[in-house]
Design a protein around this motif. Structure first.
Motif, PDB file in Angstrom:
ATOM      1  N   ILE A 160     -12.469  -1.965   2.575  1.00  0.00           N
ATOM      2  CA  ILE A 160     -11.277  -2.807   2.397  1.00  0.00           C
ATOM      3  C   ILE A 160     -11.449  -3.725   1.190  1.00  0.00           C
ATOM      4  CG2 ILE A 160      -9.865  -4.614   3.451  1.00  0.00           C
ATOM      5  CD1 ILE A 160     -10.512  -3.417   6.174  1.00  0.00           C
ATOM      6  N   GLN A 209      -3.549   1.735   7.059  1.00  0.00           N
ATOM      7  CA  GLN A 209      -4.082   1.115   5.848  1.00  0.00           C
ATOM      8  C   GLN A 209      -3.474  -0.254   5.608  1.00  0.00           C
ATOM      9  OE1 GLN A 209      -4.593   3.199   1.738  1.00  0.00           O
ATOM     10  NE2 GLN A 209      -2.551   2.304   1.702  1.00  0.00           N
ATOM     11  N   ASN A 234     -11.016  -1.830  -2.019  1.00  0.00           N
ATOM     12  CA  ASN A 234      -9.614  -1.564  -2.333  1.00  0.00           C
ATOM     13  C   ASN A 234      -8.899  -2.809  -2.862  1.00  0.00           C
ATOM     14  OD1 ASN A 234      -9.660   1.148  -1.633  1.00  0.00           O
ATOM     15  ND2 ASN A 234      -9.130   0.767   0.511  1.00  0.00           N
ATOM     16  N   GLY A 289       0.790  -1.231   0.000  1.00  0.00           N
ATOM     17  CA  GLY A 289       0.000   0.000   0.000  1.00  0.00           C
ATOM     18  C   GLY A 289       0.815   1.271   0.000  1.00  0.00           C
ATOM     19  N   HIS A 337      -1.322   7.081   8.421  1.00  0.00           N
ATOM     20  CA  HIS A 337      -2.291   6.640   7.411  1.00  0.00           C
ATOM     21  C   HIS A 337      -1.826   5.368   6.709  1.00  0.00           C
ATOM     22  CE1 HIS A 337      -4.869   6.591   3.885  1.00  0.00           C
ATOM     23  NE2 HIS A 337      -3.787   6.604   3.120  1.00  0.00           N
TER      24      HIS A 337
END
Length: 870
Positions: free
Chosen positions: A749, A555, A752, A423, A551
């Motif tokens: 989630i 994530q 993504n 990510g 962040h």
């Protein structure tokens, strides 16, 4: 005189091309190709990504008509799968029944079924032996029935049509000239003399030089010298001269792109890299179509063939051989019955038959996976709430599955799967490197830069520069007229010795050379530039702000399903490969990192997770990482099936104990994985005495065409809890992404995962698929006859398309037997049906892929039931 009048009239009808937005048409036409980057950053590309608005079958028909490319596996692959029990007969029968149900035939059902069953496994489109006078006589008497069957063809280029008519080999000649000019223009300083005027653009440079091309006739050179100065004007002029109608321009340009999709794809990639070359595709088409016009001009106008009538002889022969119907029986049928029989034989063609066989193959695999997982579900034991001794986070890559399986059995270890870039949308710059690399999926752009730095880096950089200078000096001497004469005498002894050593002792030689380089270079301990530095608006910021650090860690932990019950040691595992003399080494690295190792990303994430301020912020959100939990980074070397440590900070007492136990079991895990994976390579014994040694040899042997199998045989992507597959031997065929729908109430989630990893895995899957079914068009042919050209890519010999896919040896066991099973990716989601519906409603691109057959979808609902979505 009559031909001249027809040509003049045709041109007058098409002068409105001057008003056409040719740039917009070029952009639309480019959807049939994909950007092709340099070989050193080779990353998986779906060759049909721009064609997914149509169904898989429709695209297969189009490519077959336009450029004679088969998108389905060939007969031998299907037959081999049937012989090995990989295609169940009941699924074939079900496919035939479903197809017949979708048609409006009025033939007796039993008769139609009999014909289809007999035809389904036939190798030819229709029976090939049709030289029969009686058959020709009957076909002639039934000529009127061709009105019921009109064959709609895709538009071909004029040069292709001319070859089809047997008048000239214009397409072959045109391609050879385009390859020559593309090689000259795209050369990355590999040639001794560079193409003059290259800085002016492709079309301008070509226009100035083509007038002196001795391989062209004086007449052709004169015609080309009179073209407009600008590419857009030239393209419009020749389209008018060729008589291409406005409605056909886009499809005509698409046909030109498909003629050499590799070189066109490289032009597309270059056009996306800088504003200065934004018009490169227009230049490419202006050059190509202009040359075509000069070659085919003497033959214009060509006859129309868009609505070519079907030859009835093969259809009649098909009923004779596959329908048990004698030839003279046709004359005894009524007109209505003749029509019904001909239409059935015409519609049940090779593409329909291959579609049914491919779907049966895919359903057989799905049924196998379904049984394995559902039987595993019945034996699930609720795990102890006590955290594991160590937790490992691997990339979803299929090569991680065997390693994870063996590691979990070796001790109290827990593994997670997530996309290998973790990510982090970063551009990386390693110490001593003059180049940066986009370390994220190729469909995204980096937002940050992270550099590897050292306090005392100057001595290392100087030593590293010496090594680089030696290579550059050798290359310069090789290209210089005078120094090249003495180069063999200077380098001969050393290169001869190295050749002998690498040929007869590849493993020890490789280790010795690596050790010598490492000893000389002496890379110091390094750190990462994690704190934000804003240089200028035009440059990427170096590092992250505090909020950005939190962040990305938040994530990443949520995406890998690791937000509580942390073990004392958490290992973030990137992955990379190691091989020698392999132009495709980047194809074996992390697909989620743009064809490079993901070890750098693993190190960045582990370092961020250890920052006290990041942990404090996460704790306030409910993600509590214990003080004695330490994150470390490692790299999974897939060729060797080993873990190499990249970043091990100071460990807590509990973490030290875990780390010691991990180190104790890793040699055994590596040995077991090698014992399972290495014998799958051709010409190796099923029980090797020294699998580790063989793996080392494969990675160092410069004559080895298969250092490893890579991601061959990939077939499915499972998004769900590890408990679904923990005790399943998935045979290294499945991408595994951890997901817990209970922690994803809003579905963010899952959305993504579908938007990122699911698309990357589909691209990988279709690249392997395409390289298997069409190796010389979408693959790259045989490694042993490849030529690295222009510093960009490979060709077969010295005059082929720039090949975009994987080599023959990456997907085939032998000349006759495929290793990769060309199945479209099956995505399995463990979540309530409402979650899957929400994804399909919100992600229109993914929905289109499922609907049009580019990807297959199944889910496991809350009751454990398997639901197929296609």
């Amino acid at each position: 005189m009559k031909m001249l009048q027809e040509s003049t009239l045709y041109i007058e009808k098409n002068t409105d091309i001057l008003e056409v937005d040719i740039n917009a048409l070029v952009k639309c036409a480019s959807h049939v190709i994909v950007p092709l980057g340099p070989l050193d950053t080779f990353a998986a590309r779906n060759p049909w990504v721009g064609l997914e608005g149509q169904s898989f079958e429709q695209t297969a028909r189009r490519l077959k008509d336009t450029c004679e490319v088969d998108m389905y596996p060939n007969h031998s692959m299907f037959q081999s799968a049937i012989d090995h029990g990989e295609i169940r007969q009941d699924f074939i029968e079900k496919g035939i029944q479903e197809w017949l149900n979708s048609q409006a035939f009025e033939l007796p059902r039993e008769r139609a079924e009999q014909f289809c069953r007999a035809a389904i496994l036939q190798d030819d489109q229709y029976p090939s032996d049709i030289e029969n006078l009686e058959l020709k006589s009957v076909a002639k008497k039934l000529t009127n029935f061709t009105n019921y069957i009109i064959k709609s063809l895709s538009i071909k280029t004029y040069s292709q049509s001319l070859e089809q008519l047997g008048k000239a080999n214009a397409a072959q000649v045109l391609n050879s000239h385009m390859i020559k000019w593309c090689k000259l223009f795209l050369d990355k300083s590999q040639a001794v003399w560079l193409m003059p005027h290259r800085e002016e653009g492709f079309y301008h440079a070509w226009r100035k030089l083509v007038q002196h091309d001795s391989s062209l006739s004086r007449k052709v050179r004169t015609q080309l010298s009179e073209l407009p100065i600008d590419a857009e004007g030239a393209l419009k002029k020749v389209l008018i001269e060729l008589g291409v109608s406005n409605s056909d321009i886009q499809e005509y340009l698409e046909a030109h792109f498909l003629a050499l999709p590799g070189w066109a794809g490289m032009m597309l990639w270059r056009s996306q890299q800088s504003e200065e070359e934004a018009s490169l595709l227009l230049d490419y088409l202006a050059v190509r179509v202009s040359m075509e016009w000069a070659f085919v001009k003497p033959y214009l106008p060509l006859p129309e063939n868009r609505n070519e009538k079907v030859n009835l002889e093969p259809l009649i022969a098909a009923w004779t051989e596959w329908g048990n119907m004698p030839i003279d029986g046709w004359l005894k049928l009524s007109s209505a019955e003749i029509k019904k029989h001909l239409i059935l034989a015409y519609r049940f063609d090779k593409i329909v038959r291959n579609r049914i066989l491919l779907e049966a193959w895919e359903k057989t695999y799905e049924e196998h996976l379904k049984k394995m997982i559902t039987s595993q579900q019945n034996n699930i034991v609720i795990p102890d709430v006590k955290p594991a001794l160590a937790q490992f986070v691997f990339c979803i890559d299929v090569r991680s599955e065997p390693f994870r399986r063996k590691l979990e059995k070796a001790g109290d270890f827990e593994t997670h799967g997530t996309a290998g870039f973790f990510g982090l949308p970063i551009e990386t710059c390693e110490l001593g490197s003059n180049h940066t690399h986009n370390s994220l999926p190729v469909m995204f752009n980096p937002q940050y830069k992270v550099k590897e730095i050292a306090k005392e880096s100057k001595p290392f950089e100087q030593r590293n520069q010496v090594v680089s200078s030696l290579g550059n000096t050798f290359k310069t001497m090789k290209h210089n007229l005078f120094s090249s004469l003495v180069l063999p005498e200077i380098s001969g002894p050393w290169l001869s010795l190295q050749t002998l050593a690498r040929s007869f002792m590849p493993r020890s030689t490789g280790r010795t050379i690596s050790k010598m380089l490492n000893t000389w270079v002496q890379k110091p301990s390094t750190e990462l530039s994690l704190d934000k530095q804003q240089l200028s608006d035009s440059e990427l910021p170096i590092g992250f702000s505090n909020n950005e650090k939190v962040h990305f860690v938040r994530q990443a932990l949520k995406m890998m399903g690791l937000t509580n019950q942390f073990a004392p040691l958490v290992v973030i595992c990137g992955h990379g490969s190691h091989s020698t003399n392999n132009p495709y080494n980047s194809a074996l690295d992390c697909g989620a990192c743009g064809g490079k190792s993901s070890g750098f990303n693993a190190r960045v994430l582990a370092a961020l997770c250890n920052l006290p301020n990041v942990r404090e912020s996460l704790a306030s959100e409910g993600i509590i990482i214990p003080k004695d939990t330490v994150f470390v980074a490692a790299e999974h070397i897939t060729t060797l099936n080993e873990l190499q440590w990249l970043y091990v900070p100071e460990l807590s007492d509990k973490a030290k104990e875990s780390f010691k136990q991990v180190q104790d079991v890793l040699p055994m895990v590596s040995e077991e994985v090698n014992a399972e994976r290495i014998p799958q390579l051709p010409n190796l014994k099923s029980h090797l005495k020294n699998a580790k040694g063989e793996a080392q040899r494969l990675s160092e042997d410069w004559s080895e065409v298969r250092p490893e199998w890579g991601l061959a045989r990939n077939a499915a992507f499972i998004i769900g809890g590890r408990h679904l597959t923990q005790d399943c031997n998935l045979d290294g065929r499945v991408f595994l992404n951890n997901y817990n729908w209970k922690k994803d109430k809003d579905g963010a989630i899952l959305a993504n995962i579908i938007a990122g990893p699911a698309i990357v895995t589909q691209w990988i899957n279709l690249q392997y698929y395409a390289s298997t079914v069409a190796p010389h068009y979408y693959g790259s042919g045989n490694k042993t006859t490849q030529t690295i050209t222009a510093g960009h890519g490979v060709m077969q010999g010295n005059a082929s398309d720039l090949l975009s896919g994987l080599p023959f040896q990456s997907v085939m066991k032998s000349d006759e037997e495929a290793y990769h099973e060309p199945l479209r990716l099956l995505v399995v989601i463990q979540a309530p049906t409402s979650y899957v519906k929400r994804v399909l409603e919100q992600n229109h691109v993914f929905h289109q892929k499922v609907k049009n057959g580019w990807i297959r979808l199944a889910s496991i609902d809350t009751e454990g039931s398997w639901v197929s979505w296609y």
